[in-house]
Design an enzyme around this catalytic site. Structure first.
Site, PDB file in Angstrom:
ATOM      1  N   CYS A 139       0.816  -1.225   0.000  1.00  0.00           N
ATOM      2  CA  CYS A 139       0.000   0.000   0.000  1.00  0.00           C
ATOM      3  C   CYS A 139       0.849   1.275   0.000  1.00  0.00           C
ATOM      4  O   CYS A 139       0.335   2.358  -0.288  1.00  0.00           O
ATOM      5  CB  CYS A 139      -0.964   0.009   1.178  1.00  0.00           C
ATOM      6  SG  CYS A 139      -2.111  -1.374   1.137  1.00  0.00           S
ATOM      7  N   ASN A 198     -10.012  -0.076  -0.453  1.00  0.00           N
ATOM      8  CA  ASN A 198      -8.557   0.008  -0.366  1.00  0.00           C
ATOM      9  C   ASN A 198      -7.956  -0.578  -1.645  1.00  0.00           C
ATOM     10  O   ASN A 198      -7.991  -1.785  -1.847  1.00  0.00           O
ATOM     11  CB  ASN A 198      -8.074  -0.762   0.866  1.00  0.00           C
ATOM     12  CG  ASN A 198      -6.563  -0.717   1.043  1.00  0.00           C
ATOM     13  OD1 ASN A 198      -5.835  -0.288   0.141  1.00  0.00           O
ATOM     14  ND2 ASN A 198      -6.089  -1.162   2.194  1.00  0.00           N
ATOM     15  N   HIS A 219      -3.347   7.512   1.954  1.00  0.00           N
ATOM     16  CA  HIS A 219      -3.713   6.163   1.511  1.00  0.00           C
ATOM     17  C   HIS A 219      -5.119   5.871   2.038  1.00  0.00           C
ATOM     18  O   HIS A 219      -5.452   6.200   3.172  1.00  0.00           O
ATOM     19  CB  HIS A 219      -2.714   5.144   2.051  1.00  0.00           C
ATOM     20  CG  HIS A 219      -3.141   3.727   1.855  1.00  0.00           C
ATOM     21  ND1 HIS A 219      -3.604   3.267   0.635  1.00  0.00           N
ATOM     22  CD2 HIS A 219      -3.198   2.673   2.699  1.00  0.00           C
ATOM     23  CE1 HIS A 219      -3.925   1.989   0.752  1.00  0.00           C
ATOM     24  NE2 HIS A 219      -3.691   1.605   1.993  1.00  0.00           N
TER      25      HIS A 219
HETATM   26  O1  UT7 Z   1      -3.445  -0.692   3.798  1.00  0.00           O
HETATM   27  C1  UT7 Z   1      -3.249  -1.375   5.005  1.00  0.00           C
HETATM   28  C2  UT7 Z   1      -4.208  -2.528   4.951  1.00  0.00           C
HETATM   29  N1  UT7 Z   1      -5.145  -2.742   5.964  1.00  0.00           N
HETATM   30  C3  UT7 Z   1      -5.707  -1.882   6.837  1.00  0.00           C
HETATM   31  O2  UT7 Z   1      -5.443  -0.743   6.931  1.00  0.00           O
HETATM   32  C4  UT7 Z   1      -6.742  -2.468   7.737  1.00  0.00           C
HETATM   33  C5  UT7 Z   1      -6.626  -1.970   9.144  1.00  0.00           C
HETATM   34  N2  UT7 Z   1      -7.642  -2.542  10.006  1.00  0.00           N
HETATM   35  C6  UT7 Z   1      -8.928  -2.210   9.907  1.00  0.00           C
HETATM   36  O3  UT7 Z   1      -9.309  -1.413   9.072  1.00  0.00           O
HETATM   37  C7  UT7 Z   1      -9.886  -2.810  10.912  1.00  0.00           C
HETATM   38  O4  UT7 Z   1      -9.150  -3.519  11.883  1.00  0.00           O
HETATM   39  C8  UT7 Z   1     -10.933  -3.741  10.262  1.00  0.00           C
HETATM   40  C9  UT7 Z   1     -11.897  -2.910   9.435  1.00  0.00           C
HETATM   41  C10 UT7 Z   1     -10.267  -4.784   9.402  1.00  0.00           C
HETATM   42  C11 UT7 Z   1     -11.725  -4.442  11.345  1.00  0.00           C
HETATM   43  O5  UT7 Z   1     -12.344  -3.492  12.206  1.00  0.00           O
HETATM   44  P1  UT7 Z   1     -12.220  -3.641  13.785  1.00  0.00           P
HETATM   45  O6  UT7 Z   1     -12.980  -2.541  14.385  1.00  0.00           O
HETATM   46  O7  UT7 Z   1     -10.764  -3.747  14.119  1.00  0.00           O
HETATM   47  O8  UT7 Z   1     -13.007  -4.987  14.045  1.00  0.00           O
HETATM   48  P2  UT7 Z   1     -12.448  -6.332  14.689  1.00  0.00           P
HETATM   49  O9  UT7 Z   1     -11.471  -6.989  13.782  1.00  0.00           O
HETATM   50  O10 UT7 Z   1     -12.046  -6.050  16.102  1.00  0.00           O
HETATM   51  O11 UT7 Z   1     -13.741  -7.216  14.716  1.00  0.00           O
HETATM   52  C12 UT7 Z   1     -14.858  -6.878  15.520  1.00  0.00           C
HETATM   53  C13 UT7 Z   1     -15.901  -7.936  15.300  1.00  0.00           C
HETATM   54  C14 UT7 Z   1     -15.380  -9.361  15.412  1.00  0.00           C
HETATM   55  O12 UT7 Z   1     -16.375 -10.132  16.035  1.00  0.00           O
HETATM   56  P3  UT7 Z   1     -16.219 -10.589  17.573  1.00  0.00           P
HETATM   57  O13 UT7 Z   1     -14.938 -11.361  17.622  1.00  0.00           O
HETATM   58  O14 UT7 Z   1     -16.161  -9.302  18.335  1.00  0.00           O
HETATM   59  O15 UT7 Z   1     -17.442 -11.395  17.793  1.00  0.00           O
HETATM   60  C15 UT7 Z   1     -15.249  -9.791  13.978  1.00  0.00           C
HETATM   61  O16 UT7 Z   1     -15.392 -11.181  13.812  1.00  0.00           O
HETATM   62  O17 UT7 Z   1     -16.444  -7.805  13.982  1.00  0.00           O
HETATM   63  C16 UT7 Z   1     -16.388  -9.063  13.326  1.00  0.00           C
HETATM   64  N3  UT7 Z   1     -16.196  -8.855  11.910  1.00  0.00           N
HETATM   65  C17 UT7 Z   1     -17.201  -8.624  11.058  1.00  0.00           C
HETATM   66  N4  UT7 Z   1     -18.516  -8.520  11.241  1.00  0.00           N
HETATM   67  C18 UT7 Z   1     -19.275  -8.252  10.168  1.00  0.00           C
HETATM   68  C19 UT7 Z   1     -15.024  -8.846  11.223  1.00  0.00           C
HETATM   69  N5  UT7 Z   1     -15.261  -8.609   9.922  1.00  0.00           N
HETATM   70  C20 UT7 Z   1     -16.601  -8.468   9.800  1.00  0.00           C
HETATM   71  C21 UT7 Z   1     -17.444  -8.205   8.712  1.00  0.00           C
HETATM   72  N6  UT7 Z   1     -18.780  -8.101   8.941  1.00  0.00           N
HETATM   73  N7  UT7 Z   1     -16.965  -8.032   7.464  1.00  0.00           N
END
Ligand code: UT7
Length: 319
Positions: free
Chosen positions: A113, A276, A246
């Site tokens: 990225c 992204n 980004h």
């Molecule tokens: O260019 C660099 C590349 N990547 C990034 O910049 C990504 C950086 N990270 C992020 O943007 C965020 O961490 C995410 C958007 C990927 C995730 O958001 P988050 O607020 O960190 O959520 P989380 O991973 O803590 O997940 C919260 C909950 C989990 O459920 P439990 O364990 O609390 O029951 C996940 O399983 O949300 C769940 N979850 C979803 N629910 C619905 C994860 N993905 C999804 C989804 N739909 N697509």
């Protein structure tokens, strides 16, 4: 001698994948995706489109905007983590598609990225040292080809697209400074381990990510790169007119905008429409804002990005 962007272009494949489309593919919801990422939709390349095809369309538009003859281009750098093939490089394939016979160097930069920031910084060095006069710098990706479409943690995030700029030698200041960093100690936090040529080549050829850790790491290094860029130039936050970040997650973008004390009207946001797009995201955002007539000549822009590796960096420039 300075380097200056004289034209921008971008291209998005026709097919749009909405959050509602994703609801029928994995257990997710439009509301969850919007609240956690700010993404509403992303574009997906057609089966007969490769990264070099997206790069070609974006490059043609940048060449037209700069008003140059393609044969003037004496350097091509493509930032991509989704090259058409192992080799030749996407940059060589693009050079051929553009019909450029200048014999100037053409190569890819792999910084995921941060690929466009790395590519732009490299082109700036070539121009400042007098080795090149007119560079085509591209960020182009077909992330849809390395996404695990059964993994809701990652498949909702990524999209395909390309952005390009023409960077020319100039007596007027354009790029003010560039700052690049990497720390391979974080190699496992965001990776496509399989599909390469190493001992892990038979591993998973799709994206694996520890989203929470990436989020925290991104906010922290972007915070420090803003400080580093301003202090290297003896500038204050108030000297920045535009943040062109980004486009990974609206919450990360908002955190950097806040750090700079910039209102969101001064932060270019396309993540809602593009998702992204990795190395393509910054030049796509830049071209969008330029064509909307938002960015004016003489204004100061800060571009920044962070990606797998981990890599991160910034480019400060006067438009
Ligand atoms: O260019 C660099 C590349 N990547 C990034 O910049 C990504 C950086 N990270 C992020 O943007 C965020 O961490 C995410 C958007 C990927 C995730 O958001 P988050 O607020 O960190 O959520 P989380 O991973 O803590 O997940 C919260 C909950 C989990 O459920 P439990 O364990 O609390 O029951 C996940 O399983 O949300 C769940 N979850 C979803 N629910 C619905 C994860 N993905 C999804 C989804 N739909 N697509």
């Amino acid at each position: 001698m300075f380097s200056r962007i004289t034209g921008t272009g971008s291209y998005l494949p026709a097919k749009i994948l909405t959050n509602h489309d994703l609801e029928s593919m994995v257990e997710t919801s439009h509301d969850w995706i919007v609240s956690r990422t700010g993404i509403h939709q992303r574009h997906i390349a057609a089966d007969d489109e490769s990264t070099s095809d997206l790069a070609l369309q974006a490059s043609r538009r940048a060449i037209e905007a700069a008003g140059i003859d393609p044969q003037q281009i004496d350097l091509i750098i493509v930032g991509t983590t989704t090259p058409d093939m192992v080799f030749p490089s996407t940059a060589c394939l693009l050079q051929n598609k553009l019909g450029i016979h200048s014999g100037g160097p053409a190569f890819d930069v792999q910084a995921v990225c941060s690929g466009f920031i790395y590519a732009l910084s490299t082109a700036d060095q070539f121009i400042r040292s007098g080795q090149s006069k007119c560079a085509l710098v591209v960020g182009a990706e077909t992330m849809s080809r390395i996404v695990d479409w059964t993994d809701r943690n990652t498949c909702i995030l990524f999209g395909d697209g390309a952005g390009a700029v023409i960077l020319q030698a100039s007596e007027t200041q354009g790029i003010i400074s560039t700052h690049l960093h990497a720390d391979g100690g974080y190699k496992d936090m965001l990776t496509v381990a399989g599909g390469g040529c190493g001992v892990s080549r038979s591993g998973d050829p799709r994206i694996q990510m520890d989203g929470g850790s990436v989020f925290k790491f991104a906010v922290s290094v972007l915070d420090s790169i803003v400080e580093e860029t301003l202090s290297a130039n003896g500038m204050q936050k108030a000297d920045i007119d535009w943040l062109v970040p980004h486009q990974a997650n609206i919450r990360i973008i908002q955190a950097t905008g806040k750090k700079l004390g910039l209102p969101m009207e001064r932060v270019v946001v396309t993540v809602d429409r593009h998702g992204n797009t990795s190395a393509a995201s910054i030049p796509l955002a830049l071209d969008t804002a330029v064509r909307e007539g938002r960015i004016q000549r003489g204004e100061t822009l800060l571009m920044e990005g962070v990606g797998g590796g981990f890599t991160w960096g910034s480019v400060l420039l006067r438009w």
